[in-house]
Enzyme design. Sequence first.
Site, PDB file in Angstrom:
ATOM      1  CG  HIS A 199      22.407  37.509  38.826  1.00 12.39           C
ATOM      2  ND1 HIS A 199      22.325  38.873  38.922  1.00 12.39           N
ATOM      3  CD2 HIS A 199      23.680  37.185  39.169  1.00 12.39           C
ATOM      4  CE1 HIS A 199      23.494  39.346  39.343  1.00 12.39           C
ATOM      5  NE2 HIS A 199      24.328  38.346  39.507  1.00 12.39           N
ATOM      6  NE  ARG A 306      27.257  35.368  40.116  1.00 13.05           N
ATOM      7  CZ  ARG A 306      27.891  35.039  38.979  1.00 13.05           C
ATOM      8  NH1 ARG A 306      28.163  33.784  38.711  1.00 13.05           N
ATOM      9  NH2 ARG A 306      28.243  35.972  38.116  1.00 13.05           N
ATOM     10  NE  ARG A 343      29.119  37.860  44.652  1.00  9.84           N
ATOM     11  CZ  ARG A 343      28.550  38.060  43.474  1.00  9.84           C
ATOM     12  NH1 ARG A 343      29.152  38.804  42.564  1.00  9.84           N
ATOM     13  NH2 ARG A 343      27.396  37.500  43.174  1.00  9.84           N
ATOM     14  CD  GLU A 446      30.594  43.474  41.395  1.00 14.18           C
ATOM     15  OE1 GLU A 446      29.933  42.755  40.640  1.00 14.18           O
ATOM     16  OE2 GLU A 446      30.386  43.552  42.620  1.00 14.18           O
ATOM     17  CG  ASN A 469      28.659  39.608  34.523  1.00 15.38           C
ATOM     18  OD1 ASN A 469      29.253  39.472  33.471  1.00 15.38           O
ATOM     19  ND2 ASN A 469      28.479  38.630  35.382  1.00 15.38           N
ATOM     20  CG  ASP A 470      27.068  44.198  38.592  1.00 14.79           C
ATOM     21  OD1 ASP A 470      25.964  44.495  38.101  1.00 14.79           O
ATOM     22  OD2 ASP A 470      27.203  43.318  39.461  1.00 14.79           O
ATOM     23  NE  ARG A 480      24.266  41.545  35.570  1.00 11.79           N
ATOM     24  CZ  ARG A 480      25.030  41.020  36.528  1.00 11.79           C
ATOM     25  NH1 ARG A 480      25.651  41.817  37.395  1.00 11.79           N
ATOM     26  NH2 ARG A 480      25.212  39.735  36.616  1.00 11.79           N
ATOM     27  CB  CYS A 517      34.834  36.419  38.701  1.00 12.86           C
ATOM     28  SG  CYS A 517      34.217  37.870  39.564  1.00 12.86           S
TER      29      CYS A 517
HETATM   30  C1  PEP Z   1      29.869  40.612  37.839  1.00 10.95           C
HETATM   31  O1  PEP Z   1      29.194  41.607  38.098  1.00 10.95           O
HETATM   32  O2  PEP Z   1      30.592  40.516  36.810  1.00 10.95           O
HETATM   33  C2  PEP Z   1      29.868  39.453  38.747  1.00 10.95           C
HETATM   34  C3  PEP Z   1      30.687  38.440  38.578  1.00 10.95           C
HETATM   35  O3  PEP Z   1      28.936  39.437  39.746  1.00 10.95           O
HETATM   36  P1  PEP Z   1      27.391  39.116  39.464  1.00 10.95           P
HETATM   37  O4  PEP Z   1      27.272  38.642  38.031  1.00 10.95           O
HETATM   38  O5  PEP Z   1      26.957  38.079  40.425  1.00 10.95           O
HETATM   39  O6  PEP Z   1      26.737  40.437  39.665  1.00 10.95           O
HETATM   40 MG    MG Z   2      28.316  41.772  40.062  1.00  7.84          MG
END
Ligand code: PEP
Ligand code: MG
Length: 591
Positions: A199, A306, A343, A446, A469-470, A480, A517
């Site tokens: 993040h 977010r 979210r 995710e 991402n997750d 990550r 996203c």
């Molecule tokens: C993701 O996991 O791809 C996502 C958009 O949420 P975050 O990056 O805030 O975990």
């Molecule tokens: Mg996520």
Amino acid sequence: MSIQVFGLAVSRGVAIGRAVLVANTRVDVAHYRVDDAALPAEIERLRHARNTVADELQSLKRELRPDAPHELSALLDVHLMLLHDDSLAEATVQWIKSRHYNAEWALSAQTEVVVRQFEQMDDEYLRERKADIEQVTDRLQRVLAKQSSGIPMPRAAHAFSGEDPLVLVANDIAPADMLQFKGSVFTGFITDVGGRTSHTAIVARSLDIPAVVGAREASRLIRQDDWVIIDGDHGVVVVDPSPIVLDEYRFRQRESELERARLNRLRHRPSVTLDGQKVELLANIEQPGDAVAALDAGAVGVGLFRSEFLFLHRGDALPDEFEQFVAYRDAVQAMNGLPVTIRTVDIGADKPLERLTLHELRHEHVLNPALGLRAIRWSLSEPRMFMQQLRAILRASAFGKVRLLIPMLAHFSEVTATLDAVARAKQQLADAGQAFGPVELGAMIEIPAAAMTMPLLLKHFDFVSIGTNDLIQYTLAIDRADEAVAHLYDPWHPAVLRLVQMVIDAANSAGKHVSVCGEMAGDASFTELLLALGLRSLSMHPSQIPAVKQRVLRADTARLRAAWASASTSDDPGSVWRQQQEASGRPGRVH
Ligand code: PEP
Ligand code: MG
């Protein structure tokens, strides 16, 4: 002598500036520049803080009980001596005078210099005095913070355009601290730790300035005030560059700025492929104020707000329902009727509520934060706060089009508990006579478990948004945020591609809206693939929209689909796909 440090490319472009080294614990001290006229007052502020700390130490000494160990009084004497020592006192004033740093920043800069000198001493006793220096400067910082008004806010760099540009170098920066650097004096960032989709990296990318994370030794190798080049495209940091290298990077910097200006001209072009397919480009935001950048970039809505960033750095004073409602309403109103996807909080993992570093979390508090109480799991464990947030989001829907998005669902019990909570929140508002509009409900995909149970989720949700991402982190078992395994964090892994394909197919055949996203959506090197997979909606940082739009404008989805159909049957579809794309050559630029 010039050295190179390698890390992970996070945010494109080249930054050249003097290094400002900040220790993890001092990242959130105020960083701004003081103009000529205010210099004497700033020096006086520092002197006043020093006198206050000297008084504190003297009174501590006086209050020592007669039977207190002699070492305690000796320690306070050492602290008093350090406080007045020129290497701290006078040198800090020099940073203020010569660089126009505010007192807190000057002190933090000089602390880094002195701490390093102590670290390099051969004598163990002297080496250990580093802790004393830090204690003394922490006292000074506390006094200075009390004198300043509210949360330290870095000021914009343009007021001092004549000064050398500055880049921030730190071992680690928490996502919330990173957010404070929006519009700050810094033109680039380097951190030792972090992965590309941590993040911290995500927020750095949203600041749209060059950044490199996971550069491991960077904060040890770079000294305060060194000239540094950040190559955010390749993840390279050059320390103390030679004039030839500097010229080369200055050239690249200009090129990259020109490219950016060129891409920005696409801002108002509708996002449609060569074969007439409309592709929705949405923005990811962290604060209501980001809506301006989203509109400027030509976003047709917010695909991911977010909301947890409203909760970070707040200590115990978390935003209540009204404060949240105002923030959501502001975002909705700023988007002028375009949809805003809010979210519910994704607290946990690398965004804990208290100011703990990821390291502390891992080692002291939570065994494995990425697999722990995070996102919807956290919200369901805090029903009062969850209800407050749901009501606040629903109330904002009276002012425009709101979509409600739930992060990290995996279990059917979480789905039913969430639906139940939303229904209760609506009922409570109705009972209280408070207005709310129709709100679509969406699930983030995710976790592989969610991707594999799409038919079930699609029965209960109006739309889905893929958090790659997750999804990558949980599919490949790669943290990550951990630079040690960053090389294994692979969006092209066949299992990841298969899951993404499954989700898009399931949503498309159910006629439900599906978007991506995660960071994959804003990385233009994935645009053609996502279009080939049947995706028509992508949400990303506003600054990434023009480059992705350029790819959309020159794409032919029928051709891409056919190419993917042949690549996807191979053992390594990602590699075959990339080879095919390279061999077919990229269509010309769209102006
Ligand atoms: C993701 O996991 O791809 C996502 C958009 O949420 P975050 O990056 O805030 O975990
Ligand atoms: Mg996520």
